[in-house]
Enzyme design. Structure first.
Site, PDB file in Angstrom:
ATOM      1  N   GLY A   1       0.850  -1.197   0.000  1.00 23.73           N
ATOM      2  CA  GLY A   1       0.000   0.000   0.000  1.00 23.73           C
ATOM      3  C   GLY A   1       0.877   1.235   0.000  1.00 23.73           C
ATOM      4  N   LEU A   2       0.224   2.364  -0.265  1.00 25.02           N
ATOM      5  CA  LEU A   2       0.955   3.626  -0.371  1.00 25.02           C
ATOM      6  C   LEU A   2       1.545   4.056   0.976  1.00 25.02           C
ATOM      7  CD1 LEU A   2      -1.638   5.514  -2.615  1.00 25.02           C
ATOM      8  CD2 LEU A   2       0.619   4.683  -3.323  1.00 25.02           C
TER       9      LEU A   2
ATOM     10  N   ALA B   1      -0.409   4.506   4.440  1.00 31.77           N
ATOM     11  CA  ALA B   1      -1.675   3.764   4.393  1.00 31.77           C
ATOM     12  C   ALA B   1      -1.909   2.921   5.642  1.00 31.77           C
ATOM     13  CB  ALA B   1      -1.715   2.884   3.149  1.00 31.77           C
ATOM     14  N   GLY B   2      -0.863   2.674   6.435  1.00 34.08           N
ATOM     15  CA  GLY B   2      -1.063   1.935   7.683  1.00 34.08           C
ATOM     16  C   GLY B   2      -0.289   0.643   7.800  1.00 34.08           C
TER      17      GLY B   2
ATOM     18  N   SER C   1       2.930  -0.044   8.546  1.00 35.33           N
ATOM     19  CA  SER C   1       3.747  -0.162   9.759  1.00 35.33           C
ATOM     20  C   SER C   1       2.875  -0.266  11.002  1.00 35.33           C
ATOM     21  CB  SER C   1       4.669   1.055   9.909  1.00 35.33           C
ATOM     22  OG  SER C   1       5.568   1.108   8.843  1.00 35.33           O
TER      23      SER C   1
ATOM     24  N   SER D   1       6.071  -1.848  -1.781  1.00 38.70           N
ATOM     25  CA  SER D   1       6.066  -2.899  -2.820  1.00 38.70           C
ATOM     26  C   SER D   1       5.077  -2.576  -3.947  1.00 38.70           C
ATOM     27  CB  SER D   1       5.806  -4.283  -2.214  1.00 38.70           C
ATOM     28  OG  SER D   1       4.798  -4.308  -1.243  1.00 38.70           O
TER      29      SER D   1
HETATM   30  P1  ADP Z   1       2.809   3.133   6.286  1.00 35.26           P
HETATM   31  O1  ADP Z   1       3.601   2.175   7.092  1.00 35.26           O
HETATM   32  O2  ADP Z   1       1.858   2.442   5.343  1.00 35.26           O
HETATM   33  O3  ADP Z   1       3.643   4.172   5.590  1.00 35.26           O
HETATM   34  P2  ADP Z   1       1.986   4.204   8.841  1.00 35.26           P
HETATM   35  O4  ADP Z   1       1.555   2.983   9.580  1.00 35.26           O
HETATM   36  O5  ADP Z   1       3.332   4.772   9.117  1.00 35.26           O
HETATM   37  O6  ADP Z   1       1.820   3.931   7.267  1.00 35.26           O
HETATM   38  O7  ADP Z   1       0.904   5.382   9.059  1.00 35.26           O
HETATM   39  C1  ADP Z   1      -0.504   5.141   9.034  1.00 35.26           C
HETATM   40  C2  ADP Z   1      -1.244   6.246   9.780  1.00 35.26           C
HETATM   41  O8  ADP Z   1      -2.651   6.074   9.619  1.00 35.26           O
HETATM   42  C3  ADP Z   1      -0.960   6.248  11.278  1.00 35.26           C
HETATM   43  O9  ADP Z   1      -0.891   7.569  11.718  1.00 35.26           O
HETATM   44  C4  ADP Z   1      -2.205   5.537  11.835  1.00 35.26           C
HETATM   45  O10 ADP Z   1      -2.500   5.914  13.159  1.00 35.26           O
HETATM   46  C5  ADP Z   1      -3.313   5.991  10.886  1.00 35.26           C
HETATM   47  N1  ADP Z   1      -4.462   5.074  10.776  1.00 35.26           N
HETATM   48  C6  ADP Z   1      -5.756   5.392  10.883  1.00 35.26           C
HETATM   49  N2  ADP Z   1      -6.567   4.338  10.728  1.00 35.26           N
HETATM   50  C7  ADP Z   1      -5.764   3.287  10.510  1.00 35.26           C
HETATM   51  C8  ADP Z   1      -5.994   1.892  10.283  1.00 35.26           C
HETATM   52  N3  ADP Z   1      -7.220   1.346  10.214  1.00 35.26           N
HETATM   53  N4  ADP Z   1      -4.912   1.128  10.101  1.00 35.26           N
HETATM   54  C9  ADP Z   1      -3.673   1.642  10.125  1.00 35.26           C
HETATM   55  N5  ADP Z   1      -3.386   2.934  10.342  1.00 35.26           N
HETATM   56  C10 ADP Z   1      -4.413   3.772  10.531  1.00 35.26           C
END
Ligand code: ADP
Length: 180
Positions: free
Chosen positions: A11-12, A15-16, A18, A85
């Site tokens: 995912g972008l 997007a969540g 991590s 990815s």
């Molecule tokens: P990535 O690893 O994809 O770049 P991160 O996990 O660093 O993204 O960031 C995701 C952000 O979105 C965090 O601030 C998190 O709290 C928020 N968020 C809101 N809802 C969700 C959800 N359902 N799942 C994951 N993250 C979420």
């Protein structure tokens, strides 16, 4: 208690991946499962240090993550990966090379990600200050048949996490008991 498999997040940025993968890592560890997390940002500081963001370097980075994740999975470990990815072909290549592959698509509209801007990168990318930024100035190919889709603009972290745990239990990859 569990099988070895790859839990592959895609995912972008923002997007969540991590957030959910760390939540699952903690959950698996609290259950006494063998698990490791290969986080994209972390991998780029050692295993893939020096690689950039061209298609070739991105593919190399993802293949390395896939290689290590497969080594772990075939030794009974739950190998979680959390890297953008962006290319479907490389994800599918890794899927073909490994026994159990579970792809989780973290889906979130780009407007929400730009608003969220967790790492301050979207603002810069939209201003043209970052080249090859996935989703803005570089491709992202969403999975066609992911095992799980989490819509992180509509679900809480807890809901997304539970959805994945339920899927894994339904496949018999982990046991079905509720988290403590
Ligand atoms: P990535 O690893 O994809 O770049 P991160 O996990 O660093 O993204 O960031 C995701 C952000 O979105 C965090 O601030 C998190 O709290 C928020 N968020 C809101 N809802 C969700 C959800 N359902 N799942 C994951 N993250 C979420």
């Amino acid at each position: 208690m569990h099988k070895g498999f790859i839990l592959w997040f895609t995912g972008l940025s923002g997007a969540g991946k991590s957030t959910i993968s760390e939540r699952l890592l903690a959950e698996f560890r609290s259950r006494g499962y063998k698990t490791e997390l290969l986080d994209g940002d972390v991998v780029r500081t050692h295993l893939s240090k020096g690689l950039g963001f061209s298609k070739e370097d991105r593919d190399t980075n993802i293949r390395r993550i896939g290689f290590v994740a497969d080594l772990l999975a075939r030794n009974g470990v739950i190998a979680i990966t959390a890297a953008i990815s962006p290319y479907r072909e490389i994800r599918d290549e890794i899927r073909r090379q490994t026994d159990e592959f579970v792809e989780v698509y973290c889906e979130c509209p780009i407007e929400v990600l730009a608003e969220r801007d967790v790492k301050g990168l979207y603002k810069k990318a939209l201003a043209g200050e970052i080249q090859n930024f996935t989703g803005i100035s570089d491709p992202y190919e969403p999975p066609e048949n992911p095992e799980v889709v989490v819509r992180t603009d509509r679900e809480t972290v807890e809901e997304s996490t539970q959805k994945i745990l339920e899927y894994l239990a339904s496949r018999g990859l982990i046991d079905g008991r509720q988290p403590a």
